[in-house]
Design an enzyme around this catalytic site. Structure first.
Site, mmCIF file in Angstrom:
data_model
loop_
_atom_site.group_PDB
_atom_site.id
_atom_site.type_symbol
_atom_site.label_atom_id
_atom_site.label_comp_id
_atom_site.label_asym_id
_atom_site.label_seq_id
_atom_site.Cartn_x
_atom_site.Cartn_y
_atom_site.Cartn_z
ATOM 1 N N HIS A 181 -11.089 2.153 -1.012
ATOM 2 C CA HIS A 181 -11.427 1.472 0.252
ATOM 3 C C HIS A 181 -11.920 0.375 0.293
ATOM 4 O O HIS A 181 -13.262 0.039 0.680
ATOM 5 C CB HIS A 181 -12.160 2.612 1.262
ATOM 6 C CG HIS A 181 -11.399 2.992 2.310
ATOM 7 N ND1 HIS A 181 -12.115 3.165 3.590
ATOM 8 C CD2 HIS A 181 -10.018 2.659 2.697
ATOM 9 C CE1 HIS A 181 -11.085 3.341 4.522
ATOM 10 N NE2 HIS A 181 -9.917 3.028 4.059
ATOM 11 N N HIS A 194 0.913 -1.368 0.035
ATOM 12 C CA HIS A 194 0.069 -0.129 0.045
ATOM 13 C C HIS A 194 0.900 1.389 0.190
ATOM 14 O O HIS A 194 0.596 2.129 -0.610
ATOM 15 C CB HIS A 194 -0.972 -0.056 1.254
ATOM 16 C CG HIS A 194 -2.023 1.103 1.107
ATOM 17 N ND1 HIS A 194 -3.204 1.052 0.674
ATOM 18 C CD2 HIS A 194 -1.718 2.337 1.678
ATOM 19 C CE1 HIS A 194 -3.841 2.171 0.643
ATOM 20 N NE2 HIS A 194 -2.908 2.937 1.344
HETATM 21 N N1 LIG Z 1 -1.844 4.283 -10.313
HETATM 22 C C1 LIG Z 1 -1.128 5.552 -10.035
HETATM 23 N N2 LIG Z 1 -0.828 6.358 -10.998
HETATM 24 C C2 LIG Z 1 -0.249 7.509 -10.694
HETATM 25 N N3 LIG Z 1 0.105 7.941 -9.679
HETATM 26 C C3 LIG Z 1 -0.220 7.058 -8.517
HETATM 27 C C4 LIG Z 1 -0.819 5.873 -8.746
HETATM 28 N N4 LIG Z 1 -1.060 5.325 -7.482
HETATM 29 C C5 LIG Z 1 -0.414 6.219 -6.676
HETATM 30 N N5 LIG Z 1 0.279 7.376 -7.307
HETATM 31 C C6 LIG Z 1 0.883 8.524 -6.561
HETATM 32 O O1 LIG Z 1 1.625 8.188 -5.522
HETATM 33 C C7 LIG Z 1 1.535 8.927 -4.445
HETATM 34 C C8 LIG Z 1 1.305 8.184 -3.268
HETATM 35 O O2 LIG Z 1 0.063 7.690 -3.228
HETATM 36 P P1 LIG Z 1 -0.791 7.129 -2.156
HETATM 37 O O3 LIG Z 1 0.300 6.442 -1.237
HETATM 38 O O4 LIG Z 1 -2.113 6.602 -2.280
HETATM 39 O O5 LIG Z 1 -1.031 8.803 -1.458
HETATM 40 P P2 LIG Z 1 -1.668 8.894 0.029
HETATM 41 O O6 LIG Z 1 -0.348 8.651 0.806
HETATM 42 O O7 LIG Z 1 -2.308 10.214 -0.107
HETATM 43 O O8 LIG Z 1 -2.461 7.675 0.192
HETATM 44 C C9 LIG Z 1 0.404 9.975 -4.849
HETATM 45 O O9 LIG Z 1 1.269 11.087 -5.387
HETATM 46 C C10 LIG Z 1 -0.291 9.158 -5.809
HETATM 47 O O10 LIG Z 1 -0.995 10.088 -6.667
#
Ligand SMILES: Nc1ncnc2c1ncn2[C@@H]1O[C@H](COP(=O)(O)OP(=O)(O)O)[C@@H](O)[C@H]1O
Ligand SMILES: [Mg+2]
Lengths: 80, 737, 233, 80
Positions: free
Chosen positions: B95, B49
């Site tokens: 979620h 995650h």
């Molecule tokens: N499938 C994806 N395509 C593009 N960017 C992604 C993707 N999955 C995650 N990211 C980017 O990676 C970063 C970390 O994502 P995430 O861990 O989900 O964020 P958060 O900490 O807000 O939950 C964010 O900037 C998100 O936009």
């Protein structure tokens, strides 16, 4: 007969309602109030002869519908 | 170590989800056996995650830049320039698992989480959308999950006062044990008031605001052990409960603080709460961070460092403030009756140091925690071709097919759902759910409009992940275009099964390739997103069945003059034109599934050059004021698209007989891409001529008027009849016990 | 017309209301924070929609005890004009400024849809731009809009011409027993009521969200235009 | 000390929630169920020495905030 099923949030589960009510009571000057928890009581009139059986059915109702066991506990009382 | 009665070793590390090899890496970074809290930090930071260890290599291949992109992936949400010094900030997040365990709270906290990702950057949230996939309507838990998820999304969104304006819903048995709840939030900020998460300024205070920390959702996946600490942990709830009222206060308080110059950096506490927010802020800023857990506002007595660092209590944020401005900030949070606590400082050590009750509970160097995080290039299998289409015949005829299709779960009216979502709060909703292919929200105090949509056709993605990935992007682009808006960028939510299975990894990579190709061809970069893997259902025989590959796309477009946008309601008169080429593709179509009971054949071809050409033409016609209504042709083909316009506008039309030699069911229900229906005034000759000049296929499809849909056979279906079929599904499903 | 909008923690339709008032009167209303203890000079107080205090105990119950509500009560007693919409209506009943109460919707679900309202009393500052029997459209968005009061109160409201609006079909048909025509199950299909002096109006639907053709219509405008005319000074 | 304030709809006020629960229980096969009423229970930790006083304060809280006397009745119990 009357069944009384009390459904409350499990310990540790956030109770936004209780929190907000506690807060409101404080601002109304009830400063003696500490923790507040909100539960639901479901009172059911049931037909049937026997207390033990009614209580058993009450548990079944709670498990099937009245309580969400992931976050709630319940208890069952029979009266009359 | 307080609270730790379990010895930290490789076996515990595995329970926490780390591999033996990953645990070895932890040992070499630490140079000693980590404490329980340290192990907890590593395990969440290196979880799929947070670390994107299976997906990172492939996410990097997506196009993420364009002249209008202000911040792409890497921040809490993507940021694009919408003109007039304003920016749209948006992201989508899943979620899924929590929504299966506890549908109401799972979905509600999903909405809460994505809202925080957006307002943490300085945006006032202006719209929510949700992309939902449920199991088969008759599967045992589907009804309960639909009910809880819809109530949860409404319960949270309605209370915080952000209109829920769009989304999508599919039903398929592949989601029986693993529904998908993907929530998207869009906000608007001034471009000169965008807040980032990189911490800076040695000595600056680290401040915690929002709700108190409880033992919510700690390490759900890894915590099966009640023996861990008998009394404190025995009743550990892993379900988080949302408090939308506090979220609303948090939005207002943060925006009020953001109007001052007090904030250096800010980050919501999402998954892995205090751990990921503090590690990410410090890591991005290249500084160290000291945390004093005694100062953390706590809801329950006796919490350990481990519990506090891993708690996923909702409605919390972490900020780095300018030291001389902390009083200003404190006053604002007190006004909004929220907790406010200085819980740490930035240091020059390059370590995160966590103290609790006078003891150092964790001391981890941040660089290796980030740099040595695992990245995998997981093996991929050869993709298998879909089953051949098989013989096509039409046992029931057009009229019966149409009535069946408009009532089928994937096409039935979603009004039952959106009538539980407040879609008008804010007073800026120009096109509500059902009103247009994309929802339209005006930007307050301007003439700008945002066009918002979510799209994915999982059955195409299953048949051909690459085509499906491209189709999802193309459909989002088309839906925005069909309102007259200029598509700007997308966010995505990549929902797949277990990436350790080579066939799933192959789906994942192919879908990304398809998405990337479409994004490049359509100038529609990915600016944020989320990956959700391991979406599988355990079968009684012990095997796990994966969901259909579901790369949900959230699209955003802009209209300079929102009053020029069009909806899909059929006007009272005029001519209906069909734009785009019709080849009669029935593979993976809804007609095939509902009428012949088969999910066979290739997914439809996605011709990106045709998409662009046809879409650019349609948009120019809308902006020129030549179009009264527009609807893209998608699931169910032309006839369904016509019926949807008829029902939305309570106005009928008489269909022309096609000249093509095609089978009628292929013509009317085929799902070829890159097509639109345009309702234009008069006989449509001017528009048709313009299309011809632009090299865009066009034909007259129907004359508009009356209160019935008249089929080529002359069969007449009244608006009322269509509506009855269309609106029956959800109420009937939900009335069943 | 000087208007003030009261903001409680959790209020969320104050901006909609401000936009509506400004677009009709040309003057931006003032926002009043619930903790204030005095009111500026005002012709109209609006209690807007939202979820004050999360509506966690009963809708509007906690907001009814806000410091500023004491002033609002005095303002009402002194003959001031008050409009309460949705959560604002709930707050007005919780404070006892208006009679009755608002229970969970009969269908137990949050409802967000357009409804039609029939004007029952055109002789009030809130309804003077309509005629009795006029029907207009308004969005509603609430979980607890099911109006109840005892029979004596209902009869009195009716007898005194204090029912401002009823839920109706687009043609004006009222049928309290029909779940479509009376979506939240309100007694006698009551959607809005007036105080004894006609100067306080509480209603569940949101006329403020339908004052701009771009948002789908201007059916809500007459309420604000009428108010402006009545309260001009 | 613990205060337990039970708030229920007055006799005569239709309880849609109770009705819906009764209906759902019937369709789950609990045919013995008759009338169903749902109440709220607010449990408050309060500081203070004396039961009678606590109960009195509980009534005040109910009248001031916890119950809406137009539609609801309440009862107060003290324990511990
Ligand atoms: N499938 C994806 N395509 C593009 N960017 C992604 C993707 N999955 C995650 N990211 C980017 O990676 C970063 C970390 O994502 P995430 O861990 O989900 O964020 P958060 O900490 O807000 O939950 C964010 O900037 C998100 O936009
Ligand atoms: Mg984030």
């Amino acid at each position: 007969m009357k069944l009384r099923v009390t459904v409350s949030l499990r310990e540790g589960v956030l109770d936004p309602q209780g929190k907000a009510i506690g807060h409101a009571l404080h601002s109304l000057g009830f400063s003696e109030v500490g923790n507040v928890r909100v539960s639901k009581v479901i009172e059911l009139d049931v037909s049937g002869p026997d207390r033990a059986k009614a209580e058993q059915r009450g548990r079944e109702m709670a498990e099937a519908l009245l309580a969400n066991l992931v976050i709630e506990d319940y208890s069952v009382e029979v009266s009359e | 170590m307080s609270g730790a009665v379990r010895e930290v070793n490789e076996s515990l590390a595995r329970e926490f989800g780390l591999t033996a090899e990953e645990y070895g890496r932890v040992l070499s970074i630490m140079g000693r056996t980590p404490s329980l809290t340290e192990l907890g930090v590593f395990s969440v930071m290196w979880s799929e995650h947070c670390s994107y260890k299976s997906s990172r290599k492939w996410l990097r291949t997506l196009p993420t830049t364009a002249p209008w992109v202000i911040h792409g992936p890497g921040e809490n949400a993507g940021v694009v320039d919408i003109g007039q010094g304003l920016a749209a900030i948006f992201k989508m997040e899943s979620h899924n698992h929590p929504s299966f365990i506890e549908p109401y709270q799972g979905a509600a906290t999903g909405v809460g989480g994505i809202l925080r990702d957006v307002f943490t950057m300085g945006a006032r949230p202006v719209a929510n959308l949700n992309a939902l996939r449920f199991g088969h309507p008759l599967s045992p838990r589907t009804r309960e999950i639909v009910d809880g998820v819809v109530r949860g999304i409404g319960g949270y969104g309605n209370c915080v006062g952000v209109p829920t304006v769009g989304g999508e819903v599919n039903f398929h048995p592949a989601y029986d044990g693993n529904p998908l709840v993907n929530a998207m939030t869009v906000g608007v900020a001034r471009q000169d008031r965008i807040f980032l998460s990189a911490a800076a300024g040695i000595g600056n205070p680290v401040v915690y605001v929002g709700s108190k920390t409880g033992r919510d959702g700690i390490h759900g996946a890894t915590m099966s052990s009640a023996e861990f600490d008998e009394h404190a942990l025995s009743k550990r709830p892993t379900v988080q409960v949302g408090d939308p009222f506090v979220e609303k206060l948090l939005i207002e308080a943060c925006l009020e603080l953001m109007a001052t110059d007090a904030i250096v950096a800010i980050q919501d506490m999402g998954a892995a709460g205090l751990t990921s927010s503090s590690v990410e802020m410090a890591g991005k800023g290249g500084v160290g961070i000291d945390l004093d857990l005694d100062a953390v506002p706590q809801r329950e007595p006796g919490m350990t460092a481990y519990e506090m660092m891993l708690s996923e209590s909702q409605e919390r944020m972490l900020m780095v403030l300018k030291p001389e401005r902390t009083d200003v900030a404190r006053a604002i949070f007190e006004k909004w009756e929220l907790d406010f606590a200085i819980i740490g400082t930035l240091t020059d050590t390059g370590h995160i140091v966590v103290r609790h009750k006078g003891q150092v509970e964790a001391d981890i160097p941040l660089d290796p925690l980030a740099d040595q995080a695992p990245v995998y290039d997981r093996p991929r299998a050869e993709l298998t071709a879909p089953q051949p289409l098989g013989e096509i015949y039409d046992p029931i005829g057009l009229e019966e097919s149409l009535l069946r299709l408009v009532g089928t779960p994937d096409l039935a009216s979603r009004a039952w759902i959106w009538n539980q979502y407040d879609s008008t709060v804010g007073g800026q909703t120009v096109k509500r759910p059902g009103g247009a292919d994309a929802a339209i929200v005006r930007v307050e105090d301007t003439q700008l409009g945002l066009a918002l949509t979510t799209d994915c056709t999982p059955r195409y993605c299953y048949a051909s992940p690459a085509r499906g990935g491209a189709q999802a992007v193309a459909e989002a682009w088309r839906n925005i275009t069909a309102t007259g808006a200029q598509p700007l960028a997308v966010t995505d939510n990549l929902n797949f099964g277990n990436p350790e299975k080579p066939e799933i990894m192959a789906q994942f990579v192919a879908a990304i390739e398809g998405m990337g190709e479409a994004c490049r061809a359509l100038d529609f970069p990915v600016v944020s997103g989320n990956v959700s893997l391991y979406n599988e259902t355990k079968q009684p025989d012990g095997n796990a069945i994966a969901i259909l590959p579901t790369p949900a796309i959230g699209g955003l477009g802009v209209l300079e003059d929102v009053s020029r946008s069009v909806g899909l309601a059929m006007p009272q008169s005029g001519t209906l034109l069909l734009i785009g080429e019709t080849k009669g593709h029935l593979g993976q179509s809804i007609w095939l599934r509902e009428v012949l009971g088969r999910e066979t054949g290739e997914a439809p071809e996605v011709d990106l050059a045709a998409e662009k050409r046809n879409g650019d033409f349609v948009r120019s016609q809308i902006l020129a004021g030549n179009v009264a209504a527009c609807h893209d042709v998608a699931d169910g083909g032309i006839l369904i698209a016509v019926a949807e316009m008829v029902m939305a506008g309570s106005s009928g039309c008489r269909l022309d007989v096609p000249e093509s030699g095609m089978r009628p069911e292929a013509y009317w229900f085929g799902e070829d891409q890159a097509r639109y229906l345009l309702a234009v005034e008069g006989d449509g000759a001017a528009c048709a001529e313009a299309a011809g000049k632009a090299g865009v296929p066009v034909r007259v499809l129907a004359s508009i008027g009356g209160d019935s849909l008249v089929l080529p056979s002359g069969a007449t279906l009244s608006v009322a009849r269509l509506r009855t079929e269309n609106e029956a599904f959800f109420p009937k499903l939900m009335a069943r016990q | 017309m000087k208007a003030g909008i009261v903001v409680f923690p959790g209020t969320n339709r104050e901006r909609d209301m401000a936009i509506a008032l400004r677009s009709v009167t040309g003057v931006a209303p003032v926002m009043l924070w619930h903790r204030e203890t005095s009111l500026p000079d005002l012709d109209l107080i609006v209690l807007p929609g939202g979820f004050s205090y999360g509506d966690y105990l009963r809708c509007g119950a906690m907001a009814a005890h806000s410091p500023l509500m004491r002033e609002v009560r005095d303002f009402a007693s002194a003959g001031g004009h008050i409009l309460g919409v949705c959560n604002g209506f709930q707050i007005l009943t919780e404070t006892g400024i208006l009679p009755g109460a608002l229970l969970r919707n009969a269908g137990l679900r949050f409802l967000s849809q357009d409804c039609h309202l029939r004007v029952e009393q055109a002789d009030s500052p809130f309804t003077r731009h309509w005629k009795k029997g006029d029907v207009f459209r308004a969005p509603l968005a609430h979980g607890d809009g099911n109006y109840v009061a005892d029979v004596a109160t209902l009869d009195r409201l009716e007898g005194d011409g204090r029912i401002a609006f009823r839920y109706a079909g687009s043609g004006g048909v009222v049928d309290a027993g029909d779940a479509i025509l009376n979506p939240n199950g309100s007694q006698r299909a009551i959607a809005g009521i007036l105080s004894e002096n006609g100067r306080v109006c509480g209603m569940m639907p949101h006329p403020e969200d339908l004052v701009d053709p771009l948002m789908g219509g201007v059916d809500g405008r007459p309420l604000f235009e009428g108010l402006m005319e009545a309260l001009v000074r």
